[in-house]
Scaffold this active site. Structure first.
Site, mmCIF file in Angstrom:
data_model
loop_
_atom_site.group_PDB
_atom_site.id
_atom_site.type_symbol
_atom_site.label_atom_id
_atom_site.label_comp_id
_atom_site.label_asym_id
_atom_site.label_seq_id
_atom_site.Cartn_x
_atom_site.Cartn_y
_atom_site.Cartn_z
ATOM 1 N N SER A 188 18.316 -21.801 -33.647
ATOM 2 C CA SER A 188 19.663 -21.756 -33.125
ATOM 3 C C SER A 188 20.489 -22.924 -33.538
ATOM 4 O O SER A 188 21.616 -23.014 -33.661
ATOM 5 C CB SER A 188 19.722 -21.525 -31.670
ATOM 6 O OG SER A 188 19.047 -22.503 -30.895
ATOM 7 N N GLU A 189 19.430 -23.852 -33.663
ATOM 8 C CA GLU A 189 20.061 -25.181 -34.091
ATOM 9 C C GLU A 189 19.022 -26.161 -34.895
ATOM 10 O O GLU A 189 17.845 -26.062 -34.534
ATOM 11 C CB GLU A 189 20.750 -26.358 -32.904
ATOM 12 C CG GLU A 189 22.097 -25.812 -32.552
ATOM 13 C CD GLU A 189 22.057 -24.985 -31.413
ATOM 14 O OE1 GLU A 189 23.131 -24.533 -30.909
ATOM 15 O OE2 GLU A 189 20.939 -25.038 -30.632
ATOM 16 N N THR A 190 19.405 -26.961 -35.815
ATOM 17 C CA THR A 190 18.717 -27.778 -36.399
ATOM 18 C C THR A 190 19.604 -29.245 -36.297
ATOM 19 O O THR A 190 20.668 -29.247 -36.663
ATOM 20 C CB THR A 190 18.421 -27.419 -37.962
ATOM 21 O OG1 THR A 190 17.579 -26.281 -38.082
ATOM 22 C CG2 THR A 190 17.557 -28.590 -38.691
ATOM 23 N N HIS A 222 20.107 -28.986 -25.978
ATOM 24 C CA HIS A 222 18.855 -29.122 -26.493
ATOM 25 C C HIS A 222 18.648 -29.820 -27.819
ATOM 26 O O HIS A 222 17.687 -30.532 -28.098
ATOM 27 C CB HIS A 222 18.005 -27.776 -26.515
ATOM 28 C CG HIS A 222 18.105 -27.032 -27.595
ATOM 29 N ND1 HIS A 222 19.298 -26.082 -28.025
ATOM 30 C CD2 HIS A 222 17.015 -26.637 -28.601
ATOM 31 C CE1 HIS A 222 18.949 -25.674 -29.168
ATOM 32 N NE2 HIS A 222 17.576 -25.677 -29.552
#
Length: 289
Positions: A43-45, A74
């Protein structure tokens, strides 16, 4: 470059929200960061960089597989824990200042793998237009009568929220991706006053779900930025107490828990701390050319 993958907002391994962290990423171009984020397909890096201001301990850029975000929850707790694990030392012991797209965010080390970030001010608040509420309700498979209250809770990603009558209604939501395409909407519903008896951890007051609705993801496992916005809204109007625990990810087989503490004089801005656990699951190197 050093590479970490952490699990955020759960004490049960592989049941939180995974995040990839690339350390010492100053040499990467924006195009390269975007390509790595598409490749990790999480979902995210997050990419750790040298800060541009002396007030910050590090800077982070946050990419989904399709876009860059100015802030997310997060990808705030996870990079801070990874930065510390790699030997980072904040200017003020116990408190780290992260620079990101919305400015400076304070992160606090709670010990035992728990971290808190100070919820930022909302960029957009207040109720939604009635036509928008009706459209979102339909897209979530709800009737307009199922929606008890609604508000913008945008602290960067552009999120809005619908308060439903109870946690059961939240768990029953069945969204239509085509109808919600491009929306960032979440739903929240309270458990009975005795709390969620099925939870193995602290008593859970509310169930939360969030739908970023993109080609990459329909539902997010645990969404710290949304919880921060909810806390500003729902503790501010008295719907929820100053301290509560929320659960998210249940429908996806996750066990995300987010703890909220409002009315805190030591939390910059809104006076709200958003707390979650961070587990370090993968450590290694990434070779980007």
């Amino acid at each position: 470059m050093r590479f970490s993958q952490v699990d955020v907002f759960s004490r049960v391994p592989f049941r939180g929200n995974p995040l990839a962290v690339v350390h010492d990423a100053d040499g990467l171009s924006e195009t390269e960061m975007a390509a790595i984020a598409r490749w990790t397909n999480l979902s995210e890096t997050a990419f750790l960089l040298t800060p541009t201001t002396e007030a910050a301990d590090y800077r982070v850029r946050i990419f989904t597989p399709g876009a860059e975000l100015p802030f997310a929850g997060h990808p705030t707790l996870g990079p801070c824990a990874a930065w510390h694990s790699a030997g980072g030392r904040p200017r003020v012991p116990g408190r780290t200042v992260q620079e990101c797209g919305i400015g400076l965010v304070t992160v606090r080390d709670e010990g035992a793998g728990d971290w808190s970030f100070a919820a930022p001010e909302l960029l957009r608040s207040g109720p939604l237009e009635e036509s928008e509420v009706a459209r979102l309700a339909t897209g979530l498979g709800l009737s307009r009568d199922d929606v008890v209250d609604h508000a913008w809770v945008d602290n960067g990603p552009g999120s809005c929220a619908l308060l439903l009558r109870d946690a059961e209604a939240v768990l029953a939501v069945r969204p239509d991706m085509r109808a919600l395409d491009g929306d960032r909407v979440g739903v929240v519903g309270p458990y009975p006053t005795h709390g969620d008896l099925a939870s193995q951890g602290p008593r859970v007051e509310v169930e939360v779900r969030f739908f970023p609705v993109s080609a990459e993801m329909l539902e997010d496992p645990v969404t710290g930025s949304f919880h921060a916005g909810l806390a500003v809204w729902l503790t501010g109007n008295g719907t929820l107490p100053p301290r509560y625990t929320a659960r998210q990810g249940t429908v996806l087989g996750r066990e995300g828990h987010v703890e909220i503490a409002a009315g805190c004089d030591d939390a910059p801005g809104t006076g709200i701390w958003v707390t979650g656990h961070v587990a370090h699951l993968v450590e290694g190197e990434i070779h980007a050319g």
